[in-house]
Write an enzyme that holds these catalytic residues in place. Structure first.
Site, PDB file in Angstrom:
ATOM      1  N   SER A   1       0.785  -1.235   0.000  1.00 53.74           N
ATOM      2  CA  SER A   1       0.000   0.000   0.000  1.00 53.74           C
ATOM      3  C   SER A   1       0.813   1.279   0.000  1.00 53.74           C
ATOM      4  O   SER A   1       0.231   2.372  -0.101  1.00 53.74           O
ATOM      5  CB  SER A   1      -0.964  -0.005   1.183  1.00 53.74           C
ATOM      6  OG  SER A   1      -2.003  -0.931   0.958  1.00 53.74           O
TER       7      SER A   1
ATOM      8  N   TYR B   1     -10.459   2.149   5.973  1.00 56.03           N
ATOM      9  CA  TYR B   1      -9.513   1.793   4.910  1.00 56.03           C
ATOM     10  C   TYR B   1     -10.142   0.787   3.955  1.00 56.03           C
ATOM     11  O   TYR B   1     -10.661  -0.239   4.374  1.00 56.03           O
ATOM     12  CB  TYR B   1      -8.274   1.196   5.553  1.00 56.03           C
ATOM     13  CG  TYR B   1      -7.055   1.123   4.658  1.00 56.03           C
ATOM     14  CD1 TYR B   1      -6.184   2.201   4.578  1.00 56.03           C
ATOM     15  CD2 TYR B   1      -6.768  -0.016   3.915  1.00 56.03           C
ATOM     16  CE1 TYR B   1      -5.052   2.146   3.772  1.00 56.03           C
ATOM     17  CE2 TYR B   1      -5.643  -0.088   3.113  1.00 56.03           C
ATOM     18  CZ  TYR B   1      -4.790   0.992   3.047  1.00 56.03           C
ATOM     19  OH  TYR B   1      -3.672   0.933   2.253  1.00 56.03           O
ATOM     20  N   SER B   2     -10.105   1.092   2.675  1.00 60.33           N
ATOM     21  CA  SER B   2     -10.657   0.196   1.666  1.00 60.33           C
ATOM     22  C   SER B   2      -9.842   0.301   0.386  1.00 60.33           C
ATOM     23  O   SER B   2      -9.734   1.378  -0.205  1.00 60.33           O
ATOM     24  CB  SER B   2     -12.121   0.539   1.367  1.00 60.33           C
ATOM     25  OG  SER B   2     -12.608  -0.266   0.294  1.00 60.33           O
ATOM     26  N   ASN B   3      -9.253  -0.797  -0.034  1.00 57.26           N
ATOM     27  CA  ASN B   3      -8.479  -0.816  -1.268  1.00 57.26           C
ATOM     28  C   ASN B   3      -9.327  -0.491  -2.487  1.00 57.26           C
ATOM     29  O   ASN B   3      -8.808  -0.050  -3.516  1.00 57.26           O
ATOM     30  CB  ASN B   3      -7.831  -2.198  -1.438  1.00 57.26           C
ATOM     31  CG  ASN B   3      -6.732  -2.435  -0.427  1.00 57.26           C
ATOM     32  OD1 ASN B   3      -5.678  -1.814  -0.472  1.00 57.26           O
ATOM     33  ND2 ASN B   3      -6.972  -3.336   0.508  1.00 57.26           N
TER      34      ASN B   3
ATOM     35  N   GLY C   1       2.816  -0.715   4.044  1.00 59.54           N
ATOM     36  CA  GLY C   1       2.316  -1.608   3.010  1.00 59.54           C
ATOM     37  C   GLY C   1       2.562  -3.055   3.355  1.00 59.54           C
ATOM     38  O   GLY C   1       3.575  -3.387   3.974  1.00 59.54           O
TER      39      GLY C   1
END
Length: 375
Positions: free
Chosen positions: A79, A186-188, A327
């Protein structure tokens, strides 16, 4: 089996007395050794203090050969990719191509819709700051299955090239978690959509825009955005391990196309330090856009973390603010960023993706040791 710690330290730079700049090396080494003792195969810290660079490695980069992390070793940065992507978007904002508070529907008509989801009410800012309420498209990172998923999903998933449009259509059949702007989560999925916005506006791939706008101008030769069908890593790199059905497995080679704009990139510690230093020094964004990136929203209960637009602020125990990102992806964990007040840039990399409560804090302790050195 625990790996006996193998510690090496190297330095380079223009300082005539490097020991003056290598404050905290003993603490960093001890913290990385603790991580190895807890079960990480190996770890690396790369530190830059305004012209003087040094590194510490512990454990091994390859359990089979016992070799340590190579100089300029590349790792999958997960990330941390988001900060590169957010920088590109903010450059487009500066160029008048994107408006932060415009709805995503303007740029991707008909794409962002679902149960409680309306692209007319979700802004580009919401996506960059994880305040959209969109459901997560991956269990954790949008890449290969995490270890607990491997018993369910075919091994073929590790090698498949993802159709992100199809992935997002499936994800957006899930309900919204909250109203846009109401909370932080948090969301990809946010960055998968942001990647599509970049491609729609520029007519080029996310990887091409990151390369043209950031990697080439900064001379980041050990950093790249993998091609969609690429599985092997380029250049020197440690083996990346994960646990599959309770067994440590070499997961270095994998197709990370599903991680995409949320987490696909590869970089060396030295390059990550150069990137975050250039970003925080104002060399990649005009002042107005940099201020937007650092306009943070508090997250978590501790009061020590806040998230801007693809950039996180950590309030460290030494009363310094660390600006960067973290990440994780199958095979690695990385922390990277800069302390603007001192100019110290830090990247911590570990070559296994442990996420259990007993071992995960080892990485953050190493970061604290690097950011808050004691003489």
């Amino acid at each position: 089996m625990l790996v006996a710690a193998m510690v090496t330290a190297t330095s380079c730079g223009v300082d005539d007395a490097p020991e003056v700049r290598e404050v905290g090396k003993e603490q960093v080494t001890a913290a990385l050794n603790d991580a190895v003792q807890l079960g990480y195969p190996g770890a690396e810290a790369v530190i830059d203090d305004r012209g003087h660079s040094w590194r510490v490695t512990t454990g091994v980069g390859d359990l089979a050969t016992g070799e340590p992390f190579a100089a300029n070793a590349r790792v999958r940065i997960g990330s941390n990719t988001k900060t590169f992507v957010a920088t590109v978007v903010l450059q487009l904002v500066a160029e008048g191509e994107v408006e932060l508070d415009a709805p995503v529907e303007r740029y991707l008509p008909g794409v962002v819709h679902g149960p409680g989801i309306d692209g007319n009410r979700i802004t580009i800012r919401n996506l960059l700051q994880h305040t959209s309420g969109l459901p997560e498209y991956a269990a954790e990172f949008g890449a290969t299955p995490k270890p607990w998923q491997m018993e369910i999903l075919s091994e073929q998933a590790r090698w498949q090239t993802a159709d992100m449009s199809a992935v997002l259509r499936t994800a957006l059949t899930g309900p919204a978690a909250f109203e846009p702007g109401a909370k932080w989560a948090y969301s990809n999925t946010n960055y998968a959509i942001v990647g599509m916005v970049i491609e729609r506006i520029t007519g080029a791939s996310v990887g091409a825009e990151i390369t043209r706008r950031i990697l080439e101008p900064l001379g980041l030769r050990d950093t790249y955005y993998p091609a969609p069908d690429e599985t092997d890593m380029r250049g020197p790199h440690p083996i990346g391990y994960t646990e599959v059905s309770g067994r440590r497995t070499d997961y270095t080679s994998q197709n990370v196309s599903a991680a995409g704009a949320a987490g696909a990139m590869v970089a060396s510690g030295a390059d990550l330090n150069r990137f975050f230093t250039a970003l925080l020094d104002g060399r990649l964004l005009p002042p107005a856009e940099m201020a937007e990136m650092q306009n943070v929203r508090a997250i978590g209960e501790s009061g020590t973390m806040a998230y801007g637009l693809g950039l996180m602020r950590l309030s460290m125990p030494c009363a310094q603010d660390f600006w960067g990102h973290s990440g994780g992806i199958s095979g690695s964990i990385t922390y990277a960023g800069v302390v603007p007040a001192t100019g110290r840039a830090v990247t911590i990399a570990l070559n296994q993706d442990f996420t259990d409560e007993a071992r995960s804090p080892a990485a953050s302790r190493a970061l604290t040791a690097a950011v808050c050195p004691a003489p």
